[in-house]
Design a protein around this motif. Structure first.
Motif, PDB file in Angstrom:
ATOM      1  N   VAL A  95       0.840  -1.201   0.000  1.00  0.00           N
ATOM      2  CA  VAL A  95       0.000   0.000   0.000  1.00  0.00           C
ATOM      3  C   VAL A  95       0.871   1.245   0.000  1.00  0.00           C
ATOM      4  N   THR A  96       0.418   2.263  -0.677  1.00  0.00           N
ATOM      5  CA  THR A  96       1.081   3.563  -0.635  1.00  0.00           C
ATOM      6  C   THR A  96       0.551   4.311   0.581  1.00  0.00           C
ATOM      7  N   ASN A  97       1.482   4.785   1.434  1.00  0.00           N
ATOM      8  CA  ASN A  97       1.050   5.419   2.682  1.00  0.00           C
ATOM      9  C   ASN A  97       2.202   6.209   3.295  1.00  0.00           C
ATOM     10  N   PHE A  98       1.883   7.363   3.866  1.00  0.00           N
ATOM     11  CA  PHE A  98       2.875   8.133   4.616  1.00  0.00           C
ATOM     12  C   PHE A  98       2.849   7.641   6.065  1.00  0.00           C
ATOM     13  N   SER A  99       3.889   6.939   6.486  1.00  0.00           N
ATOM     14  CA  SER A  99       3.965   6.471   7.868  1.00  0.00           C
ATOM     15  C   SER A  99       5.406   6.108   8.190  1.00  0.00           C
ATOM     16  N   ASP A 134       1.038  -6.135   3.617  1.00  0.00           N
ATOM     17  CA  ASP A 134       2.327  -6.750   3.937  1.00  0.00           C
ATOM     18  C   ASP A 134       3.436  -5.709   3.980  1.00  0.00           C
ATOM     19  N   LYS A 135       3.311  -4.692   3.127  1.00  0.00           N
ATOM     20  CA  LYS A 135       4.323  -3.647   3.056  1.00  0.00           C
ATOM     21  C   LYS A 135       3.658  -2.293   2.806  1.00  0.00           C
ATOM     22  N   GLN A 136       4.289  -1.240   3.330  1.00  0.00           N
ATOM     23  CA  GLN A 136       3.867   0.122   3.042  1.00  0.00           C
ATOM     24  C   GLN A 136       5.013   0.826   2.318  1.00  0.00           C
ATOM     25  N   ILE A 137       4.666   1.574   1.287  1.00  0.00           N
ATOM     26  CA  ILE A 137       5.697   2.270   0.517  1.00  0.00           C
ATOM     27  C   ILE A 137       5.361   3.749   0.389  1.00  0.00           C
ATOM     28  N   THR A 138       6.386   4.535   0.135  1.00  0.00           N
ATOM     29  CA  THR A 138       6.196   5.960  -0.103  1.00  0.00           C
ATOM     30  C   THR A 138       7.125   6.406  -1.225  1.00  0.00           C
ATOM     31  N   ILE A 139       6.754   7.464  -1.910  1.00  0.00           N
ATOM     32  CA  ILE A 139       7.583   8.039  -2.975  1.00  0.00           C
ATOM     33  C   ILE A 139       8.238   9.295  -2.408  1.00  0.00           C
ATOM     34  N   MET A 141       9.739  12.831  -1.757  1.00  0.00           N
ATOM     35  CA  MET A 141       9.532  14.124  -2.414  1.00  0.00           C
ATOM     36  C   MET A 141      10.273  15.195  -1.634  1.00  0.00           C
ATOM     37  N   ILE A 142      10.833  16.168  -2.327  1.00  0.00           N
ATOM     38  CA  ILE A 142      11.610  17.220  -1.661  1.00  0.00           C
ATOM     39  C   ILE A 142      11.038  18.606  -1.922  1.00  0.00           C
ATOM     40  N   GLY A 143       9.822  18.637  -2.474  1.00  0.00           N
ATOM     41  CA  GLY A 143       9.169  19.919  -2.717  1.00  0.00           C
ATOM     42  C   GLY A 143       8.291  20.330  -1.551  1.00  0.00           C
ATOM     43  N   MET A 144       7.520  21.387  -1.747  1.00  0.00           N
ATOM     44  CA  MET A 144       6.623  21.887  -0.717  1.00  0.00           C
ATOM     45  C   MET A 144       5.386  21.006  -0.567  1.00  0.00           C
ATOM     46  N   VAL A 145       4.926  20.417  -1.678  1.00  0.00           N
ATOM     47  CA  VAL A 145       3.735  19.574  -1.640  1.00  0.00           C
ATOM     48  C   VAL A 145       4.172  18.129  -1.439  1.00  0.00           C
ATOM     49  N   GLN A 146       3.583  17.461  -0.456  1.00  0.00           N
ATOM     50  CA  GLN A 146       4.012  16.114  -0.087  1.00  0.00           C
ATOM     51  C   GLN A 146       3.053  15.031  -0.574  1.00  0.00           C
ATOM     52  N   SER A 147       2.520  15.220  -1.774  1.00  0.00           N
ATOM     53  CA  SER A 147       1.689  14.174  -2.366  1.00  0.00           C
ATOM     54  C   SER A 147       1.724  14.319  -3.877  1.00  0.00           C
ATOM     55  N   LEU A 148       1.517  13.207  -4.540  1.00  0.00           N
ATOM     56  CA  LEU A 148       1.458  13.189  -5.998  1.00  0.00           C
ATOM     57  C   LEU A 148       0.054  12.827  -6.454  1.00  0.00           C
ATOM     58  N   ASN A 149      -0.300  13.259  -7.647  1.00  0.00           N
ATOM     59  CA  ASN A 149      -1.529  12.774  -8.254  1.00  0.00           C
ATOM     60  C   ASN A 149      -1.462  11.253  -8.320  1.00  0.00           C
TER      61      ASN A 149
END
Length: 234
Positions: A95-99, A134-139, A141-149
Protein backbone atom coordinates in the motif's frame (compact mmCIF):
# COMPACT_ATOMS: atom_id res chain seq x y z
CA UNK A 1 -5.92 -10.10 -39.46
CA UNK A 2 -2.74 -8.77 -40.99
CA UNK A 3 0.58 -10.37 -40.03
CA UNK A 4 1.64 -7.05 -38.49
CA UNK A 5 -1.39 -6.86 -36.19
CA UNK A 6 -1.08 -10.52 -35.24
CA UNK A 7 2.57 -9.99 -34.37
CA UNK A 8 1.79 -6.91 -32.30
CA UNK A 9 -1.01 -8.58 -30.31
CA UNK A 10 1.09 -11.72 -29.78
CA UNK A 11 4.04 -9.64 -28.58
CA UNK A 12 1.75 -7.81 -26.15
CA UNK A 13 0.44 -11.12 -24.76
CA UNK A 14 3.99 -12.41 -24.33
CA UNK A 15 4.83 -9.41 -22.15
CA UNK A 16 1.79 -9.46 -19.86
CA UNK A 17 2.51 -9.92 -16.16
CA UNK A 18 -0.47 -11.67 -14.55
CA UNK A 19 1.23 -11.72 -11.14
CA UNK A 20 1.63 -7.93 -11.01
CA UNK A 21 -1.42 -5.76 -10.51
CA UNK A 22 -2.87 -2.57 -9.09
CA UNK A 23 -5.86 -2.13 -6.81
CA UNK A 24 -7.57 1.25 -6.81
CA UNK A 25 -9.03 1.93 -3.37
CA UNK A 26 -12.09 4.11 -4.14
CA UNK A 27 -10.27 6.16 -6.79
CA UNK A 28 -13.26 7.85 -8.39
CA UNK A 29 -12.05 10.48 -10.86
CA UNK A 30 -12.44 8.96 -14.31
CA UNK A 31 -9.48 10.84 -15.82
CA UNK A 32 -7.17 9.44 -13.14
CA UNK A 33 -8.54 5.92 -13.56
CA UNK A 34 -8.08 6.16 -17.32
CA UNK A 35 -4.52 7.42 -17.01
CA UNK A 36 -3.69 4.56 -14.63
CA UNK A 37 -5.15 1.99 -17.04
CA UNK A 38 -3.09 3.48 -19.87
CA UNK A 39 0.11 3.20 -17.84
CA UNK A 40 -0.81 -0.31 -16.70
CA UNK A 41 -1.10 -1.38 -20.33
CA UNK A 42 2.23 0.24 -21.16
CA UNK A 43 4.16 -1.77 -18.55
CA UNK A 44 2.43 -5.08 -19.23
CA UNK A 45 -0.30 -5.24 -16.57
CA UNK A 46 -2.93 -7.78 -17.56
CA UNK A 47 -5.57 -6.93 -14.99
CA UNK A 48 -6.28 -4.22 -12.43
CA UNK A 49 -8.65 -4.27 -9.46
CA UNK A 50 -10.92 -1.56 -8.10
CA UNK A 51 -12.83 -1.15 -4.86
CA UNK A 52 -15.94 0.77 -5.86
CA UNK A 53 -18.78 0.29 -3.34
CA UNK A 54 -20.89 3.27 -4.38
CA UNK A 55 -20.85 3.49 -8.16
CA UNK A 56 -19.31 1.94 -11.22
CA UNK A 57 -15.84 2.95 -12.29
CA UNK A 58 -15.74 4.82 -15.57
CA UNK A 59 -12.81 4.91 -17.93
CA UNK A 60 -12.48 7.84 -20.29
CA UNK A 61 -11.73 6.65 -23.79
CA UNK A 62 -9.77 9.79 -24.65
CA UNK A 63 -7.46 9.55 -21.64
CA UNK A 64 -7.07 5.78 -21.82
CA UNK A 65 -6.41 5.90 -25.60
CA UNK A 66 -8.04 2.50 -26.09
CA UNK A 67 -5.97 0.74 -23.43
CA UNK A 68 -9.17 -0.28 -21.61
CA UNK A 69 -9.65 -2.85 -24.41
CA UNK A 70 -6.46 -4.62 -23.36
CA UNK A 71 -6.48 -4.34 -19.55
CA UNK A 72 -9.19 -6.15 -17.62
CA UNK A 73 -10.82 -4.49 -14.60
CA UNK A 74 -12.08 -6.57 -11.68
CA UNK A 75 -14.40 -4.71 -9.31
CA UNK A 76 -14.82 -5.45 -5.60
CA UNK A 77 -17.48 -4.26 -3.14
CA UNK A 78 -15.03 -3.66 -0.30
CA UNK A 79 -11.34 -3.70 0.54
CA UNK A 80 -11.49 -6.97 2.51
CA UNK A 81 -12.95 -8.79 -0.49
CA UNK A 82 -10.25 -7.37 -2.76
CA UNK A 83 -7.37 -8.32 -0.45
CA UNK A 84 -8.72 -11.83 0.18
CA UNK A 85 -9.02 -12.33 -3.58
CA UNK A 86 -5.45 -11.18 -4.20
CA UNK A 87 -3.94 -13.13 -1.31
CA UNK A 88 -5.49 -16.28 -2.72
CA UNK A 89 -3.24 -15.59 -5.72
CA UNK A 90 -0.26 -15.46 -3.33
CA UNK A 91 0.35 -11.76 -3.96
CA UNK A 92 2.10 -9.52 -1.50
CA UNK A 93 -0.14 -6.58 -0.58
CA UNK A 94 1.69 -3.28 -0.96
CA UNK A 95 0.00 0.00 0.00
CA UNK A 96 1.08 3.56 -0.63
CA UNK A 97 1.05 5.42 2.68
CA UNK A 98 2.87 8.13 4.62
CA UNK A 99 3.97 6.47 7.87
CA UNK A 100 7.00 5.46 9.90
CA UNK A 101 6.60 1.93 8.53
CA UNK A 102 6.70 2.99 4.89
CA UNK A 103 9.87 2.36 2.88
CA UNK A 104 11.10 3.93 -0.34
CA UNK A 105 9.07 2.34 -3.15
CA UNK A 106 12.31 1.36 -4.91
CA UNK A 107 13.34 -0.89 -2.01
CA UNK A 108 10.52 -3.38 -2.59
CA UNK A 109 11.01 -6.56 -4.63
CA UNK A 110 8.35 -6.36 -7.34
CA UNK A 111 9.56 -9.58 -8.96
CA UNK A 112 7.45 -11.32 -6.34
CA UNK A 113 3.73 -11.59 -7.10
CA UNK A 114 2.56 -8.12 -6.11
CA UNK A 115 -0.64 -6.12 -5.73
CA UNK A 116 -0.06 -2.39 -5.32
CA UNK A 117 -2.85 -0.45 -3.62
CA UNK A 118 -3.42 3.21 -4.48
CA UNK A 119 -5.80 5.40 -2.52
CA UNK A 120 -8.43 7.89 -3.51
CA UNK A 121 -7.50 11.47 -4.31
CA UNK A 122 -8.64 12.95 -0.99
CA UNK A 123 -8.10 10.31 1.70
CA UNK A 124 -5.44 7.96 0.34
CA UNK A 125 -5.51 4.23 0.98
CA UNK A 126 -8.12 3.14 3.52
CA UNK A 127 -7.23 2.15 7.08
CA UNK A 128 -8.51 -1.36 6.35
CA UNK A 129 -6.04 -1.79 3.50
CA UNK A 130 -3.16 -0.47 5.61
CA UNK A 131 -4.02 -2.88 8.43
CA UNK A 132 -4.03 -5.87 6.08
CA UNK A 133 -0.96 -4.86 4.04
CA UNK A 134 2.33 -6.75 3.94
CA UNK A 135 4.32 -3.65 3.06
CA UNK A 136 3.87 0.12 3.04
CA UNK A 137 5.70 2.27 0.52
CA UNK A 138 6.20 5.96 -0.10
CA UNK A 139 7.58 8.04 -2.97
CA UNK A 140 10.23 10.46 -1.64
CA UNK A 141 9.53 14.12 -2.41
CA UNK A 142 11.61 17.22 -1.66
CA UNK A 143 9.17 19.92 -2.72
CA UNK A 144 6.62 21.89 -0.72
CA UNK A 145 3.73 19.57 -1.64
CA UNK A 146 4.01 16.11 -0.09
CA UNK A 147 1.69 14.17 -2.37
CA UNK A 148 1.46 13.19 -6.00
CA UNK A 149 -1.53 12.77 -8.25
CA UNK A 150 -2.59 9.14 -7.98
CA UNK A 151 -1.98 8.45 -11.66
CA UNK A 152 1.53 9.92 -11.43
CA UNK A 153 2.27 7.81 -8.36
CA UNK A 154 1.03 4.73 -10.19
CA UNK A 155 3.34 5.48 -13.10
CA UNK A 156 6.42 5.88 -10.91
CA UNK A 157 5.79 2.62 -9.04
CA UNK A 158 4.86 0.59 -12.11
CA UNK A 159 7.95 1.63 -14.04
CA UNK A 160 10.12 0.62 -11.11
CA UNK A 161 8.36 -2.74 -11.10
CA UNK A 162 8.91 -3.03 -14.85
CA UNK A 163 12.60 -2.17 -14.48
CA UNK A 164 13.12 -4.89 -11.88
CA UNK A 165 11.23 -7.48 -13.89
CA UNK A 166 13.09 -6.68 -17.10
CA UNK A 167 16.40 -7.16 -15.29
CA UNK A 168 15.09 -10.53 -14.09
CA UNK A 169 14.05 -11.54 -17.66
CA UNK A 170 10.41 -11.88 -16.66
CA UNK A 171 9.06 -10.47 -19.94
CA UNK A 172 8.73 -12.26 -23.26
CA UNK A 173 7.01 -15.50 -22.18
CA UNK A 174 3.25 -15.88 -22.44
CA UNK A 175 1.87 -16.61 -18.95
CA UNK A 176 -1.81 -16.13 -19.76
CA UNK A 177 -4.50 -18.82 -20.17
CA UNK A 178 -4.78 -20.10 -23.75
CA UNK A 179 -8.56 -19.55 -23.78
CA UNK A 180 -8.11 -15.87 -22.93
CA UNK A 181 -5.46 -15.42 -25.63
CA UNK A 182 -7.62 -17.11 -28.27
CA UNK A 183 -10.63 -14.94 -27.36
CA UNK A 184 -8.59 -11.74 -27.49
CA UNK A 185 -6.94 -12.64 -30.78
CA UNK A 186 -10.30 -13.33 -32.38
CA UNK A 187 -12.11 -10.28 -31.03
CA UNK A 188 -9.27 -7.84 -31.71
CA UNK A 189 -7.95 -9.47 -34.89
CA UNK A 190 -11.26 -10.31 -36.53
CA UNK A 191 -13.77 -7.85 -35.00
CA UNK A 192 -16.37 -8.15 -37.81
CA UNK A 193 -16.52 -11.93 -37.48
CA UNK A 194 -16.56 -11.63 -33.68
CA UNK A 195 -19.57 -9.33 -33.86
CA UNK A 196 -21.29 -11.73 -36.25
CA UNK A 197 -20.63 -14.64 -33.88
CA UNK A 198 -22.28 -12.79 -31.03
CA UNK A 199 -25.23 -11.86 -33.21
CA UNK A 200 -25.69 -15.37 -34.59
CA UNK A 201 -24.88 -17.22 -31.37
CA UNK A 202 -21.93 -19.01 -32.92
CA UNK A 203 -18.95 -20.17 -30.86
CA UNK A 204 -15.66 -18.43 -31.45
CA UNK A 205 -13.34 -20.44 -33.71
CA UNK A 206 -9.67 -21.14 -33.06
CA UNK A 207 -6.97 -18.77 -34.28
CA UNK A 208 -4.02 -20.52 -35.88
CA UNK A 209 -0.31 -19.79 -35.54
CA UNK A 210 -0.53 -17.20 -38.34
CA UNK A 211 -3.46 -15.33 -36.80
CA UNK A 212 -6.07 -16.70 -39.18
CA UNK A 213 -9.45 -18.25 -38.40
CA UNK A 214 -9.37 -22.04 -38.12
CA UNK A 215 -12.96 -23.30 -38.47
CA UNK A 216 -14.79 -26.18 -40.14
CA UNK A 217 -17.11 -25.91 -43.15
CA UNK A 218 -20.26 -25.94 -41.01
CA UNK A 219 -19.10 -22.88 -39.08
CA UNK A 220 -18.28 -21.01 -42.28
CA UNK A 221 -21.62 -21.99 -43.81
CA UNK A 222 -23.53 -20.61 -40.82
CA UNK A 223 -21.40 -17.48 -40.82
CA UNK A 224 -22.12 -16.79 -44.51
CA UNK A 225 -25.87 -17.24 -44.37
CA UNK A 226 -27.62 -13.91 -45.06
CA UNK A 227 -29.79 -12.40 -42.34
CA UNK A 228 -33.02 -13.07 -44.28
CA UNK A 229 -32.22 -16.77 -44.86
CA UNK A 230 -34.91 -18.87 -43.09
CA UNK A 231 -32.22 -21.33 -42.09
CA UNK A 232 -30.15 -18.63 -40.43
CA UNK A 233 -29.87 -18.95 -36.68
CA UNK A 234 -29.50 -15.20 -36.08
Amino acid sequence: MTPERFSRITDMLNHRQPDLTLCLDKVHKSNNVSAIVRTADAVGIHQIHAVMPDRGMQVSGNTASGSQQWVQTVKHRNITQAIEHLKLKNMQIIVTNFSDKAVDFREVDYCQPSAIFLGCERDGVSAEAIALADKQITIPMIGMVQSLNVSVAAGAILYEAQRQRQLADMYGINKLPEAYCQKLLFEQGHPIYAKACRRKGLPYPKIDELGQIKANREWWALMRKPADDPGNIS
